[in-house]
Design an enzyme around this catalytic site. Sequence first.
Site, PDB file in Angstrom:
ATOM      1  N   CYS A 111       0.845  -1.199   0.000  1.00 56.36           N
ATOM      2  CA  CYS A 111       0.000   0.000   0.000  1.00 56.36           C
ATOM      3  C   CYS A 111       0.882   1.251   0.000  1.00 56.36           C
ATOM      4  CB  CYS A 111      -0.859   0.097   1.261  1.00 56.36           C
ATOM      5  SG  CYS A 111      -2.005  -1.245   1.488  1.00 56.36           S
ATOM      6  N   ASP A 114      37.344  18.125  16.513  1.00 54.60           N
ATOM      7  CA  ASP A 114      37.787  19.497  16.518  1.00 54.60           C
ATOM      8  C   ASP A 114      38.259  19.765  17.949  1.00 54.60           C
ATOM      9  OD1 ASP A 114      37.774  22.364  15.928  1.00 54.60           O
ATOM     10  OD2 ASP A 114      36.008  22.388  17.224  1.00 54.60           O
TER      11      ASP A 114
HETATM   12  P1  ADP Z   1      41.167  25.458  16.696  1.00 57.52           P
HETATM   13  O1  ADP Z   1      41.714  24.238  16.078  1.00 57.52           O
HETATM   14  O2  ADP Z   1      41.619  25.549  18.115  1.00 57.52           O
HETATM   15  O3  ADP Z   1      39.679  25.585  16.552  1.00 57.52           O
HETATM   16  P2  ADP Z   1      41.517  27.834  14.922  1.00 57.52           P
HETATM   17  O4  ADP Z   1      41.542  27.253  13.569  1.00 57.52           O
HETATM   18  O5  ADP Z   1      40.301  28.582  15.323  1.00 57.52           O
HETATM   19  O6  ADP Z   1      41.874  26.718  16.024  1.00 57.52           O
HETATM   20  O7  ADP Z   1      42.764  28.797  15.080  1.00 57.52           O
HETATM   21  C1  ADP Z   1      44.087  28.325  14.912  1.00 57.52           C
HETATM   22  C2  ADP Z   1      45.121  29.217  15.548  1.00 57.52           C
HETATM   23  O8  ADP Z   1      45.149  30.473  14.891  1.00 57.52           O
HETATM   24  C3  ADP Z   1      44.864  29.521  16.987  1.00 57.52           C
HETATM   25  O9  ADP Z   1      45.398  28.548  17.838  1.00 57.52           O
HETATM   26  C4  ADP Z   1      45.588  30.864  17.162  1.00 57.52           C
HETATM   27  O10 ADP Z   1      46.939  30.652  17.430  1.00 57.52           O
HETATM   28  C5  ADP Z   1      45.458  31.516  15.812  1.00 57.52           C
HETATM   29  N1  ADP Z   1      44.398  32.539  15.757  1.00 57.52           N
HETATM   30  C6  ADP Z   1      43.301  32.508  14.974  1.00 57.52           C
HETATM   31  N2  ADP Z   1      42.553  33.611  15.154  1.00 57.52           N
HETATM   32  C7  ADP Z   1      43.156  34.341  16.099  1.00 57.52           C
HETATM   33  C8  ADP Z   1      42.873  35.611  16.733  1.00 57.52           C
HETATM   34  N3  ADP Z   1      41.802  36.336  16.460  1.00 57.52           N
HETATM   35  N4  ADP Z   1      43.749  36.052  17.658  1.00 57.52           N
HETATM   36  C9  ADP Z   1      44.839  35.339  17.980  1.00 57.52           C
HETATM   37  N5  ADP Z   1      45.142  34.152  17.428  1.00 57.52           N
HETATM   38  C10 ADP Z   1      44.350  33.658  16.477  1.00 57.52           C
HETATM   39 MG    MG Z   2      36.707  25.179  16.818  1.00 58.49          MG
END
Ligand code: ADP
Ligand code: MG
Length: 738
Positions: free
Chosen positions: A17, A439
């Site tokens: 059905c 993550d």
């Molecule tokens: P996660 O793997 O911890 O989510 P992200 O990809 O968000 O890391 O960021 C990676 C790295 O880039 C951080 O560990 C930091 O060192 C640097 N970073 C990114 N954005 C910023 C910011 N606004 N100020 C300072 N450091 C930053």
């Molecule tokens: Mg993150």
Amino acid sequence: MKKQISIGIDGMHCASCSARVEKALAEMPGVSMAHVNLALEEASLELDDRKVKPEDLEKIVKSLGFSLRGEAILTEDEQILKMKQSRDRMILTWAVTIVIMELMLSHMIWGVHLLSMYSDLWIMFGLSVLLMLFPARNVYVSAFKSVRSGSANMDVLIALGTISSLMVLPLSLVVKGIDGHAFTGIAGMILAFHLTGRYLEYRARGKASEAIRKLLNLGAKTALILQDGQEIEIPIHKLKLGDIFIVKPGMKVATDGVIVMGESVLDESMATGESMPVFRKPGDHVLGSTIVQDGYLQVEAQKIGSDTFLAQVIKLVQEAQHSKVPIQVLADKITSVFVPVILVLAALTFLIWLVFPDLMTSISTTIGLIIRLNLPSTGLAAALMAAIAVLVIACPCALGLATPTALMVGSGMGAQHGILIRNGEALQRMKDIKVMAFDKTGTLTYGQPELLRHHTLVGEEAEAMKLAASLEALSEHPLAKAILRASKLPFSTLYKVDNFRNAPGKGVSGSINGKNYHVGKESYLTELGISITEPESNDLAHATRVYLADDDKLISVFRLADTLKEEASQTIGALHALGIKSIMISGDNETTARAIAAQCGIDDVVANVLPTEKAAAIRKLQESYGAVAMVGDGINDAPALKQADIGIAMGQGTDIAIEAADITIMRSDLAQLPKAVKLSNATFRKIRQNLFWAFFYNLIAIPLAILGLLHPVIAEIAMAGSSITVVTNANLLKRLNL
Ligand code: ADP
Ligand code: MG
């Protein structure tokens, strides 16, 4: 406009059905997707509402012999009513059938005729006709409608089986060589067992869909609002955005909103599966249908109707229950041709028994494991008996119910624990998962880093802090927020930043008083041509370093550390026990990432991954490990969640509608992950078991019936038994300890 809608459909009994309705709906112009769920008696459609009118849908459904129901989901009361009707029909049928059996058995066993022999038979005949006309009428109506619409459902099989057994008696008046004794009572018994099976199956189906019905009943029906200083109660659909409503102890919050006055402890278990009550104060968000325990609240309505959290959850659970599990494909193909194939088989059985009676008898006696119940020996009678058995033994129901009922119980259980399994495919893939990728920030850690140390190389420490805070004030990154918080500088005292640039996953830059400054990770600054010399000893390995520099030189180094979630190590351990390796994917540098991984027992680390590269990192893992699950916490993880074989989103309680995820965990609690794995695997195992039994049953039963080794009544008992078994087996999933 394209729209998703659900409609309730009454009168579907079996998988053929629902397959028929699905096909007809999908072929309508303007309908781009149609899926019919037999267990929920509901269809979900994606359609263009300019091209498809509700009347058109109704017409199609009616033409197939079914009817539309107002509400998509059966309410509790409707469910009970339907069950009662089905039970009453069953009881009535049995009452009559017992009389028929008494008449039949008394002369079969004791050789006694309660009345003269032929009046016995004609009374049985009359009673059976009454059964067909009254309690079992639906079977024949549905069979007739389905034949008229050009296809056959399983009621056609039952109808043909019962009518042909009943017709033997009038036929015996004209045709020599058959007599009505063995046949006349069969119809009633087949109907009695058929209706019993249907009732029991219906009951079990009701149990399987309990969870979603509970969710539906969860919503508040009324809201208490203030009007001219008076409290008045209004129906929930009259509540408007921005209205202020009142919640008193013990009451349900009417809808999602923000507290404007009062504070209370709330039971949010319906939303998060978390049984510990939480404290909420003015400015905090509250969810509709959570229960206020001790306070008096005034709440401003911020979401109503289908936008509320609860409505979203219900939508997701329904989506899951409608989704296809790949393993079901074969069963679907079979059910769509099942009834016609059985009709042909029954006809062939009849012919072969007529043409080669000796051959069939000798095969049948050699294989005759099952004791024949008073099988007539004459050619025509044996042929008829075998053909009727073939008609009633065949059961597409079990095949059709196997997957949806298990899916329904599994996803319902998940919803109660705050685990939303959003599609059936994920269930099937879960068992192949060898690796779970995490993550780091916000998923493994709380996502609220603290500044541990600030080391200044050039100039004043306070000045360096002010420069960094001014830049970070413009960024949304958790590290940025942590630096700003640690600076304790009010927003108004910060420098004005020009030419602000954000490099996702690296850092930020901007100019202050005409001079360029950069804050970010080591590689960000080296890319800009600023050399970094490590000024300090290498303690605080788990801390993330953030560097502040101008165009020429490093100014200062910030060390920040995030706290691992309390349950992280335990979760990783539990996953190991399930045979799943864990890998951390992080944008942080290798040393920091490894230090954190070591703290919670994570097996491996992929570091220095830019947000845009996360999906590629997953692809690499898939190349080396096969199926990979990815756990992430937010929008920025969406591509990686999609790339993974199973994407698992950790919600924060409200933002559950993360489209990319296959499974959503409604609270940020890692301990739910092993549960999600266990539940998925158990649900899939149930689906597989059910399909196996359904196939196995038909594979064994049909040949036996063809060989005349199954009496039609036994065949009907087996048929009813098979669908009950499948649904009951699905309900056994509830025993799983999560
Ligand atoms: P996660 O793997 O911890 O989510 P992200 O990809 O968000 O890391 O960021 C990676 C790295 O880039 C951080 O560990 C930091 O060192 C640097 N970073 C990114 N954005 C910023 C910011 N606004 N100020 C300072 N450091 C930053
Ligand atoms: Mg993150």
